[in-house]
Scaffold this motif. Sequence first.
Motif, PDB file in Angstrom:
ATOM      1  N   LYS A  16      35.811   0.145  -6.435  1.00  0.00           N
ATOM      2  CA  LYS A  16      36.605   1.078  -5.829  1.00  0.00           C
ATOM      3  C   LYS A  16      37.584   0.894  -6.870  1.00  0.00           C
ATOM      4  N   ALA A  17      38.161  -0.097  -6.915  1.00  0.00           N
ATOM      5  CA  ALA A  17      38.535  -0.709  -8.245  1.00  0.00           C
ATOM      6  C   ALA A  17      38.326  -0.631  -9.455  1.00  0.00           C
ATOM      7  N   ALA A  18      36.878  -1.383  -9.662  1.00  0.00           N
ATOM      8  CA  ALA A  18      36.464  -0.570 -10.876  1.00  0.00           C
ATOM      9  C   ALA A  18      36.785   0.638 -11.306  1.00  0.00           C
ATOM     10  N   SER A  19      36.614   1.192  -9.901  1.00  0.00           N
ATOM     11  CA  SER A  19      37.027   3.357 -10.986  1.00  0.00           C
ATOM     12  C   SER A  19      38.189   4.158 -10.309  1.00  0.00           C
ATOM     13  N   ASN A  67      41.710   5.032 -15.324  1.00  0.00           N
ATOM     14  CA  ASN A  67      43.144   5.029 -15.898  1.00  0.00           C
ATOM     15  C   ASN A  67      42.899   3.889 -17.573  1.00  0.00           C
ATOM     16  N   LEU A  68      41.547   3.887 -17.780  1.00  0.00           N
ATOM     17  CA  LEU A  68      41.449   3.932 -19.263  1.00  0.00           C
ATOM     18  C   LEU A  68      40.918   4.892 -19.501  1.00  0.00           C
ATOM     19  N   GLY A  97      32.606  -2.893 -17.967  1.00  0.00           N
ATOM     20  CA  GLY A  97      31.607  -3.508 -17.463  1.00  0.00           C
ATOM     21  C   GLY A  97      31.284  -3.837 -16.051  1.00  0.00           C
ATOM     22  N   LYS A  98      32.072  -3.253 -14.949  1.00  0.00           N
ATOM     23  CA  LYS A  98      32.206  -4.086 -13.669  1.00  0.00           C
ATOM     24  C   LYS A  98      31.510  -2.595 -13.289  1.00  0.00           C
ATOM     25  N   GLU A 129      35.324   9.708  -7.775  1.00  0.00           N
ATOM     26  CA  GLU A 129      36.217  10.617  -8.191  1.00  0.00           C
ATOM     27  C   GLU A 129      35.433  10.717  -9.939  1.00  0.00           C
ATOM     28  N   LEU A 130      34.669  10.041  -9.967  1.00  0.00           N
ATOM     29  CA  LEU A 130      33.665  10.523 -11.359  1.00  0.00           C
ATOM     30  C   LEU A 130      32.208  11.257 -11.635  1.00  0.00           C
ATOM     31  N   GLN A 131      32.296  10.856 -13.038  1.00  0.00           N
ATOM     32  CA  GLN A 131      31.104  12.190 -13.031  1.00  0.00           C
ATOM     33  C   GLN A 131      30.160  10.956 -14.655  1.00  0.00           C
TER      34      GLN A 131
END
Length: 407
Positions: free
Chosen positions: A173-176, A181-182, A216-217, A268-270
């Motif tokens: 979750k933190a990686a997503s 944010n990036l 890379g995560k 929350e990503l595609q």
Amino acid sequence: MPKARSKKFKKRSFHGNRHRNSVPKNNVSTASATKLNTLESSDGLEYNFQELKGNRIIDIQTLLGVFSILSCPKCFATGLKLTEDSKEGLCSNFAIVCKCGFMAGFTSTPKENKKCSLNTLLVFGLRLMGRGFSAGMKLLCTLNLPYVCKKTFRIHELKLLEAVKYSCEENMKAASKEVQNLKKITTCGVSVDGTWQRRGLRSLNGCVSVISFDTGKILDLELMTQYCKMCEMNIKCDHECSNYKGSSGNMESVGAFRIFERSVVKRELQYTEYYGSGDSKAFLKVKDIYGEDTVTKLECVGHVQKRVGSRLRKFKKNQRTRWKSNRNLMHGQCPDGKDSWCRYKRALSDKRQYLEKSPGLPNSVMKVIKATYLELCDKNLLKKCLHGMTQNNNESFNNVLWTILPK
């Protein structure tokens, strides 16, 4: 032969030099003597010894000898006895007993929530090395140390499994969130790869990993298994059963579809850019998952390079004919200028003659491999390699995974 010295020279006494302060002869002291004087002069004060931490292995007879010379705080008599009330694997419950009736208990290692953490650390260390109950029993029996039973070992494994699941989910979750944010958008490119416990696509267990190319995560994982030991033994209880039925080769396609299907809800990503190997079975499953042709297929540079070498080696193996070389320079596609990687073009820019030392490939061989060369130099394929990315992150994760869970 040189003549022996006839005179005896008197040894000179050392009176100091410019590097040494003058010290009276009657006040010469060594480093050890200085420490002893410091300890003697500080009687009654607390010494600042280094605090000891961690676990130690100690012989019981040695420990008994230490307690036998201690005095009882109640009657001040020596000869305290040490008894072991019970033990839980590497953790023991001891008691100090005196003839006067004094008794005090303690444990060999600290406990957390009435549980010995040392046993959990033992199981955790064995699992990190890819070893289980039998390996731990051999090690501790060789060291003459107590060991937990198989049921207790399994309880610690389940406790560690719950902790690992929670930690894994929180890290993904933190990686997503980091990707969001990036990039400031909800679309990103991911590298997708599957790995199996056994080679040859006959494994009952597999894993599909999705790794972000921006950080890379790992963003998500899908563990796949088509075997359940409890169901095989007809054990009726609530448990997580097998989650896949089918061929082992199709695990990667099904796992990729499950990960892409839940990406918007859970991450929350595609994943709009699919970085993968030449095998397009998994890509065909997900290319329309967010809408028609919403996922783009990009090639791993390492796999394309591997494909070129594999085809040329296969061609060499199947050909038995030996050709003689009749060189025909082919530098039409090489860049011009002094900075060109082609030595022939660099020689032309310097207006000097280039001498080719290698025999080169004969024209008959060039005609045979030309079809393979043109296929691998297709512009549509090369456009998918412009990013210069590889799946090395997935391969590194697969290596770590099967180090902990050996094949």
